[in-house]
Enzyme design. Structure first.
Site, PDB file in Angstrom:
ATOM      1  N   GLY A   1       0.810  -1.199   0.000  1.00  0.00           N
ATOM      2  CA  GLY A   1       0.000   0.000   0.000  1.00  0.00           C
ATOM      3  C   GLY A   1       0.841   1.244   0.000  1.00  0.00           C
ATOM      4  N   GLY A   2       0.178   2.394   0.088  1.00  0.00           N
ATOM      5  CA  GLY A   2       0.896   3.654   0.048  1.00  0.00           C
ATOM      6  C   GLY A   2       1.800   3.865   1.243  1.00  0.00           C
TER       7      GLY A   2
ATOM      8  CD1 TRP B   1       5.864  -4.271   3.630  1.00  0.00           C
ATOM      9  CD2 TRP B   1       5.062  -5.073   1.715  1.00  0.00           C
ATOM     10  NE1 TRP B   1       6.894  -4.239   2.724  1.00  0.00           N
ATOM     11  CE2 TRP B   1       6.424  -4.739   1.530  1.00  0.00           C
ATOM     12  CE3 TRP B   1       4.351  -5.605   0.639  1.00  0.00           C
ATOM     13  CZ2 TRP B   1       7.077  -4.910   0.321  1.00  0.00           C
ATOM     14  CZ3 TRP B   1       4.998  -5.790  -0.569  1.00  0.00           C
ATOM     15  CH2 TRP B   1       6.354  -5.441  -0.723  1.00  0.00           C
ATOM     16  CB  VAL B   2      -2.098  -4.946   2.478  1.00  0.00           C
ATOM     17  CG1 VAL B   2      -3.471  -5.407   2.944  1.00  0.00           C
ATOM     18  CG2 VAL B   2      -2.077  -3.430   2.305  1.00  0.00           C
TER      19      VAL B   2
ATOM     20  CE  LYS C   1      -1.872   0.831   4.009  1.00  0.00           C
ATOM     21  NZ  LYS C   1      -0.867   0.760   2.957  1.00  0.00           N
TER      22      LYS C   1
ATOM     23  CG  ASP D   1      -3.335   7.074  -1.329  1.00  0.00           C
ATOM     24  OD1 ASP D   1      -2.945   7.650  -2.365  1.00  0.00           O
ATOM     25  OD2 ASP D   1      -2.833   6.021  -0.908  1.00  0.00           O
TER      26      ASP D   1
END
Length: 742
Positions: A138-139, A142-143, A159, A263
């Site tokens: 992700g921005g 990690w997910v 997340k 986002d």
């Protein structure tokens, strides 16, 4: 320890950390370091079920299967690889033809970095969440897919959002993120917890615990839509707008609670089996006018100048959504069966304008709220779907009040008596194009802004005419834009253009700098231009309104008239058709299309359009009268055929005239017009064998028609109110009657 072989000529050694103590790099791994993503596009298929968005679009329920290779985690792209230290130096980049490292330490500040997931299968977070595998990057982190040991191994998503070596800062951040647990909306992934875990590289890391969603992001969906291996995946424009509608519902929910998403991009929206879900809540923040530590992607962020001047705002969220819709549109699935794909359809242009306003570089020119954008998006969606026969329906409440006036210049009326008193014996049918000042007064009126200071007073104002309205508006005490716009329209109705212009200027002064971005000002400037017959200026102003509110019908009706006046029949038909296909109760658009067909001497086409006006429309009878007149009148291309005239005779009997009576003044006048054309056809030999009827005679010979027409003229003479008019009609009767010996 071993000598470093990572960089030619390096004299360092690889210590027990696995990295060179000089260059900070590790030896090349045996595995391929090309950076190619191993996971394949998620295969999916549609089921027989559907789900509906906004009661307009039916979307297929999709069944998703497991990723082709779930063991390989996504890679962090090189352009996103920076040292986590204060210097933010680029690290882990390819160099000299060699791929970059996924793990190492910064050669400048010696800060460790890692671009690999810090959690692996079996790791336990907060003594509760057992990691299954890495899902995505992700921005902010990690997910992971994990199982909740406290909830019967329920699958959840973790997340990662925060690294904080300062325990106080971490505690404050956890408290700050608790508001995510209160977010509850069907189009937003549900956040249930906030957990921490000690990352061996970055230190304590915060994780938002969310519901795990089975589906794919819109980013992967647009890739799948272009993949020949995915024949069940499509991304037509109506689906894109449906996704936009659901995203706007989510953004509206957040904005009303003082939150910003920050986002928005295709990667952060999931298409599940039967739902659109906004995911990755790591960037959600309170709307406080700041932008420090803002989470966002460069291609979807507003300018840094705007952020410095205004901070992050709901408009910056809508800007990102506009960019998202634009990217989806670039990968849409075209095709002849796509709604709105007709050559003259206006829906695609309206979509482009919707996006253009959402991403306008000027803050005050963009949509002010998700609700405002959603209203226009739904209008564009209705336009896209308007080509489907079952999609034509009355337009719901819009920014304009419906107009009771039919812009037909009398084509839908029975010919008045002066047609026979003042006109020549043979005339071409008037095409029904109204004068510009009539259009200015007959177009729909904007609904008053509910936030206007005088909104309550204006809601109670009722006046039978323009002068009475002006008198009542003069009693309103508040300084009000809507009062001035009402005065402008009232003065136009009185043909006082100077006072109308002054009232509009006063409305602009009240708005100040906002006047340039207010479509109501442009709308009234267009009306002023029409009253002066300045068609080019009116067209420019209507076009500006169209750009601001692309989902509305009214500006397209004005643009259709301006194009018609400019002689651009193709463009005029495009605008009129966009209105008419969308709402069968917009009879002025139907008459506009009929006029264009009459100008092209397409009598049959004009009648076909008029026949589409529904029985429930207030202008249904006018359309039926117009059809009879079109079928029984001379056009530029010549008179009607015998068959067309017989149609007029048959339709005449079904018209609701004179209050429903079978005899009356209106029926007499329309009957007279038909008999005149029958006599012309009989005298020219073009009538052929007209069918017997009470209107034309049994049989309809020239003598029989003359006798009937004489009676018609004498009946019209009884309608005359002046002796001179009566005499003219009697002269017509005497001139047409058959010759006799006596």
């Amino acid at each position: 320890m071993t000598s470093c072989t990572r960089t030619p000529g390096c004299a360092g050694t690889v210590d027990d950390t696995g990295y060179c103590d000089v260059c900070g790099l590790a030896p090349l791994p045996a595995a391929d370091q090309s950076g190619a993503t191993a996971s394949a596009v998620t295969p999916l298929a549609s089921t027989r079920d559907n789900w509906t968005v906004a009661s307009l679009v039916s979307l297929p329920v999709l069944a998703f299967s497991t990723d082709g290779d779930a063991t390989q985690p996504p890679r962090v792209p090189e352009e996103a690889r920076f040292c986590p230290g204060p210097g933010r130096h680029p690290v882990g980049r390819s160099r000299g033809g060699r791929p970059g490292l996924d793990r190492g330490f910064c050669p400048r500040c010696r800060t460790p970095f890692s671009f690999l997931p810090s959690l692996g299968p079996g790791d336990l977070v907060a003594d509760r969440y057992q990691v299954v595998r890495c899902l995505a990057r992700g921005g902010q982190g990690w997910v992971y897919l994990a199982r909740d040991a406290h909830q019967d191994d329920l699958e959840v998503a973790l997340k990662g959002v925060l690294h904080a070596n300062d325990e106080t800062a971490l505690a404050a951040a956890i408290q700050e993120r608790q508001f995510l647990n209160t977010v509850d909306h069907p189009n937003i992934v549900r956040s249930t917890d906030f957990a921490t875990h000690d990352d061996p590289v970055a230190g304590p890391t915060g994780y938002i615990v969310m519901d795990y969603l089975d589906g794919m992001s819109l980013r992967r969906l647009l890739v799948a839509a272009g993949d020949a291996r995915q024949p069940d995946v499509a991304l037509p424009l109506d689906h894109i707008l449906a996704y936009g509608h659901e995203i706007l519902a989510a953004l509206d929910y957040l904005h009303r609670r003082g939150l910003l998403y920050t986002d928005m991009k295709p990667d952060n929206v999931m298409r599940t089996a039967d739902r659109i879900k906004v995911i990755d809540l790591g960037g959600v923040r309170r709307s406080d006018g700041t932008y420090e530590n803002l989470v966002g992607s460069a291609d979807f962020l507003v300018s840094i100048e705007e952020l410095r001047a205004r901070g992050a705002t709901p408009r910056s969220d809508l800007f990102a959504l506009g960019r998202t819709l634009a990217e989806l549109f670039e990968h849409r699935t075209p095709g002849p069966d796509t709604p709105g794909a007709a050559a003259d359809a206006l829906g695609v242009e309206s979509f482009r304008r919707l996006v253009a306003r959402a991403v306008h570089p000027q803050w005050d020119r963009r949509f002010a709220s998700a609700t405002e954008m959603s209203e226009q998006l739904l209008g564009v969606l209705r336009e896209i779907l308007a080509g489907q026969p079952d999609r034509r329906q009355p337009e719901p409440v819009s920014l304009f009040q419906p107009s009771a006036q039919l812009l037909d210049a009398g084509l839908g009326l029975v010919p008045p008596l002066h047609t026979w008193v003042d006109g020549p014996d043979t005339t071409l049918l008037d095409d029904g194009r109204p004068a510009a000042h009539v259009v200015a007064l007959g177009l729909p009126t904007p609904r008053p802004d509910p936030d206007d200071p005088a909104a309550d007073d204006l809601a109670a104002v009722g006046a039978p005419d323009a002068r009475s309205l002006l008198a009542k508006l003069a009693t309103v005490g508040q300084v009000s834009v809507e009062v001035e716009l009402g005065r402008c329209r009232a003065y136009l109705a009185l043909d006082d253009r100077r006072s109308a212009a002054e009232a509009l200027a006063e409305a602009g002064m009240i708005l100040g700098e906002r006047a340039e971005a207010d479509w109501r000002i442009a709308w009234h400037q267009a009306l002023l231009a029409l009253t002066d017959d300045r068609i080019a200026e009116a067209r420019r102003q209507f076009d500006a309104v169209y750009g601001d509110i692309p989902g509305e019908i009214a500006p397209k009706l004005g643009l259709g008239y301006c194009a018609e006046r400019a002689g651009d029949a193709v463009l005029a038909a495009r605008f009129y058709a966009a209105v008419w296909r969308r709402d069968p109760f917009q009879a002025s658009a139907a008459f506009g299309l009929a006029r264009l067909r009459l100008a092209a001497t397409d009598r049959v086409g004009a009648v076909a359009i008029l026949d589409e006006v529904p029985a429930l429309s207030r202008h249904h009878d006018a359309a039926r009268v117009a059809a009879v007149r079109v079928l029984s009148s001379r056009l530029a291309g010549g008179p009607p055929t015998a068959a067309e005239l017989e149609q007029a005779v048959g339709r005449l009997a079904t018209l609701h005239l004179d209050g429903g009576e079978q005899q009356g003044e209106s029926r007499d006048r329309l009957t007279t017009a038909i008999r005149e054309m029958a006599l012309e056809l009989l005298r020219s030999g073009a009538a052929g064998a007209l069918a017997p009827s009470p209107v034309l005679g049994e049989p309809p010979t020239e003598r029989a028609v003359r006798v009937l027409l004489e009676r018609s003229y004498r009946a019209l003479g009884q309608q005359a109110h002046r002796p001179d008019d009566h005499d003219v009609l009697i002269d017509r009767a005497n001139a047409v009657r058959p010759r006799t010996r006596w």
